[in-house]
Design an enzyme around this catalytic site. Sequence first.
Site, mmCIF file in Angstrom:
data_model
loop_
_atom_site.group_PDB
_atom_site.id
_atom_site.type_symbol
_atom_site.label_atom_id
_atom_site.label_comp_id
_atom_site.label_asym_id
_atom_site.label_seq_id
_atom_site.Cartn_x
_atom_site.Cartn_y
_atom_site.Cartn_z
ATOM 1 N N LYS A 94 0.803 -1.234 0.000
ATOM 2 C CA LYS A 94 0.000 0.000 0.000
ATOM 3 C C LYS A 94 0.834 1.280 0.000
ATOM 4 O O LYS A 94 0.372 2.321 -0.466
ATOM 5 C CB LYS A 94 -0.943 0.003 1.210
ATOM 6 C CG LYS A 94 -1.986 -1.097 1.134
ATOM 7 C CD LYS A 94 -2.925 -1.101 2.321
ATOM 8 C CE LYS A 94 -3.850 -2.300 2.217
ATOM 9 N NZ LYS A 94 -4.922 -2.312 3.187
ATOM 10 N N ASN A 115 -4.989 1.712 -1.243
ATOM 11 C CA ASN A 115 -5.441 0.319 -1.298
ATOM 12 C C ASN A 115 -6.335 0.066 -2.504
ATOM 13 O O ASN A 115 -6.783 -1.065 -2.705
ATOM 14 C CB ASN A 115 -6.171 -0.084 -0.004
ATOM 15 C CG ASN A 115 -7.493 0.630 0.164
ATOM 16 O OD1 ASN A 115 -7.545 1.856 0.102
ATOM 17 N ND2 ASN A 115 -8.560 -0.123 0.355
ATOM 18 N N GLY A 155 0.823 -0.972 14.850
ATOM 19 C CA GLY A 155 1.255 -1.015 13.456
ATOM 20 C C GLY A 155 1.456 0.387 12.920
ATOM 21 O O GLY A 155 0.888 1.359 13.451
ATOM 22 N N ALA A 159 -2.133 0.075 6.290
ATOM 23 C CA ALA A 159 -3.452 0.113 6.930
ATOM 24 C C ALA A 159 -3.431 1.060 8.119
ATOM 25 O O ALA A 159 -4.362 1.851 8.326
ATOM 26 C CB ALA A 159 -3.853 -1.293 7.371
HETATM 27 P P1 NAP Z 1 2.098 -3.418 5.852
HETATM 28 O O1 NAP Z 1 2.071 -2.111 5.156
HETATM 29 O O2 NAP Z 1 2.985 -4.486 5.354
HETATM 30 O O3 NAP Z 1 2.428 -3.106 7.405
HETATM 31 C C1 NAP Z 1 2.587 -4.139 8.314
HETATM 32 C C2 NAP Z 1 2.718 -3.545 9.735
HETATM 33 O O4 NAP Z 1 2.705 -4.632 10.664
HETATM 34 C C3 NAP Z 1 4.011 -2.791 9.966
HETATM 35 O O5 NAP Z 1 3.760 -1.772 10.876
HETATM 36 C C4 NAP Z 1 4.912 -3.867 10.560
HETATM 37 O O6 NAP Z 1 5.908 -3.361 11.418
HETATM 38 C C5 NAP Z 1 3.927 -4.657 11.384
HETATM 39 N N1 NAP Z 1 4.352 -6.045 11.555
HETATM 40 C C6 NAP Z 1 4.543 -6.966 10.584
HETATM 41 N N2 NAP Z 1 4.927 -8.128 11.115
HETATM 42 C C7 NAP Z 1 4.993 -7.931 12.453
HETATM 43 C C8 NAP Z 1 5.358 -8.774 13.561
HETATM 44 N N3 NAP Z 1 5.724 -10.044 13.368
HETATM 45 N N4 NAP Z 1 5.315 -8.243 14.806
HETATM 46 C C9 NAP Z 1 4.937 -6.955 15.001
HETATM 47 N N5 NAP Z 1 4.591 -6.106 14.007
HETATM 48 C C10 NAP Z 1 4.620 -6.606 12.735
HETATM 49 O O7 NAP Z 1 0.668 -4.093 5.866
HETATM 50 P P2 NAP Z 1 -0.762 -3.348 5.857
HETATM 51 O O8 NAP Z 1 -1.201 -3.144 4.477
HETATM 52 O O9 NAP Z 1 -0.707 -2.212 6.785
HETATM 53 O O10 NAP Z 1 -1.699 -4.506 6.435
HETATM 54 C C11 NAP Z 1 -1.543 -4.977 7.755
HETATM 55 C C12 NAP Z 1 -2.657 -5.951 8.062
HETATM 56 O O11 NAP Z 1 -3.861 -5.233 8.234
HETATM 57 C C13 NAP Z 1 -2.952 -6.939 6.917
HETATM 58 O O12 NAP Z 1 -2.245 -8.125 7.097
HETATM 59 C C14 NAP Z 1 -4.430 -7.197 7.019
HETATM 60 O O13 NAP Z 1 -4.628 -8.368 7.779
HETATM 61 C C15 NAP Z 1 -4.951 -6.029 7.810
HETATM 62 N N6 NAP Z 1 -5.877 -5.201 7.002
HETATM 63 C C16 NAP Z 1 -7.202 -5.533 7.014
HETATM 64 C C17 NAP Z 1 -8.097 -4.753 6.323
HETATM 65 C C18 NAP Z 1 -9.553 -5.095 6.365
HETATM 66 O O14 NAP Z 1 -10.295 -4.584 5.528
HETATM 67 N N7 NAP Z 1 -10.019 -5.892 7.308
HETATM 68 C C19 NAP Z 1 -7.680 -3.639 5.598
HETATM 69 C C20 NAP Z 1 -6.325 -3.342 5.599
HETATM 70 C C21 NAP Z 1 -5.432 -4.136 6.298
HETATM 71 P P3 NAP Z 1 7.344 -2.844 10.896
HETATM 72 O O15 NAP Z 1 7.147 -1.390 10.530
HETATM 73 O O16 NAP Z 1 8.239 -3.054 12.044
HETATM 74 O O17 NAP Z 1 7.690 -3.701 9.700
#
Ligand code: NAP
Length: 311
Positions: A94, A115, A155, A159
């Site tokens: 994203k 997104n 996070g 998102a």
């Molecule tokens: P992203 O841009 O890849 O960001 C991932 C975030 O999670 C970063 O802040 C990362 O921290 C952290 N993280 C990853 N692995 C981790 C771990 N093992 N321990 C602690 N923190 C961790 O992903 P995103 O697009 O924001 O999406 C994140 C999640 O939100 C998705 O997997 C999805 O399940 C959920 N989501 C759901 C919806 C919905 O409509 N329900 C919509 C959007 C997102 P670092 O900065 O340290 O790497």
Amino acid sequence: MTKKQKRARDFYTFEDLRNRTRLARDVDPPIRLGVFGDPVAHSLSPQIQNAALKHHKIDMHYAAFHISPDELRDALKLVRELDFVGVNLTTPHKIAALDYLDDVDPAAGKIGAVNVIATRDEKLIGFNTDALAFSRAVRDEFAVDLRDLRVMLLGAGGAARAIAMQCALENCERLVLANRTFDKAKELAGRLSEFFTGPKVLGPMPRLQAIPWDEAAFRSQIANTDLIVNATPLGLNRSDPPPLPARLLSPHLLIYDTVYAGGQAPFVAAAVEAGARAAGGLSMLVHQAALSFQIWFERDAPIDAMRAALP
Ligand code: NAP
């Protein structure tokens, strides 16, 4: 099997996207929309969007594509070349996608994450529907508005950027940002500081704060928090630890876990066990999907049909 009976696979790859004849042969009606992610196999977006397409008798198919970060740039070029209507992006694309777009909707630009991509006049335009979808999901699940809440957001990725901006725009009571990479939480707080200058919060706690990713820091916030939001992928895999230790959860909390997995997410289950009110990410998923559909087709999304497509 006749052509009309051909069904899409669970997910496709970059190679499938590049091999357009293979893609065209594989499914009828043709794939003109999709979601790019890594991982992507868990995504329920195809079910929801295909229900909407069917409802409106639009002769197109929406498919999931496993696209790795190093494939994103070329995959987006193909979106343009293959005459796609658009795509959704999920983790981890994203933020990175912003570099490969022709234009970005101003609200998405301010958030710093997209997104939804729509192709218009052969240009790729980026949008963000996560932000508004999150607000609507919180209202649906808990019958409260963000402006009344003290929020702790776990996070700082794509998102989380959207959720944090929506909290800021709706003038939430306070916003605490926690992230594994602390610098990213601090950077996000810096970008939002202009929204939190007013004297709204009760007590001595700062209205906007970045905290490190550790139990002591989480613990110090719980008594001054109403809503905890998981915007990390923790919970996508059954073996993941909870984003926050379950022993910190207490009955006064609302928990929104953006992760949706098969059945009840472990974090949601732990919160319910602790006496808190908790919801998984399906409500946000449906709202972001409906808003995406509206961007692509400039017509109302059949949200009831989209909801009914969920397992
Ligand atoms: P992203 O841009 O890849 O960001 C991932 C975030 O999670 C970063 O802040 C990362 O921290 C952290 N993280 C990853 N692995 C981790 C771990 N093992 N321990 C602690 N923190 C961790 O992903 P995103 O697009 O924001 O999406 C994140 C999640 O939100 C998705 O997997 C999805 O399940 C959920 N989501 C759901 C919806 C919905 O409509 N329900 C919509 C959007 C997102 P670092 O900065 O340290 O790497």
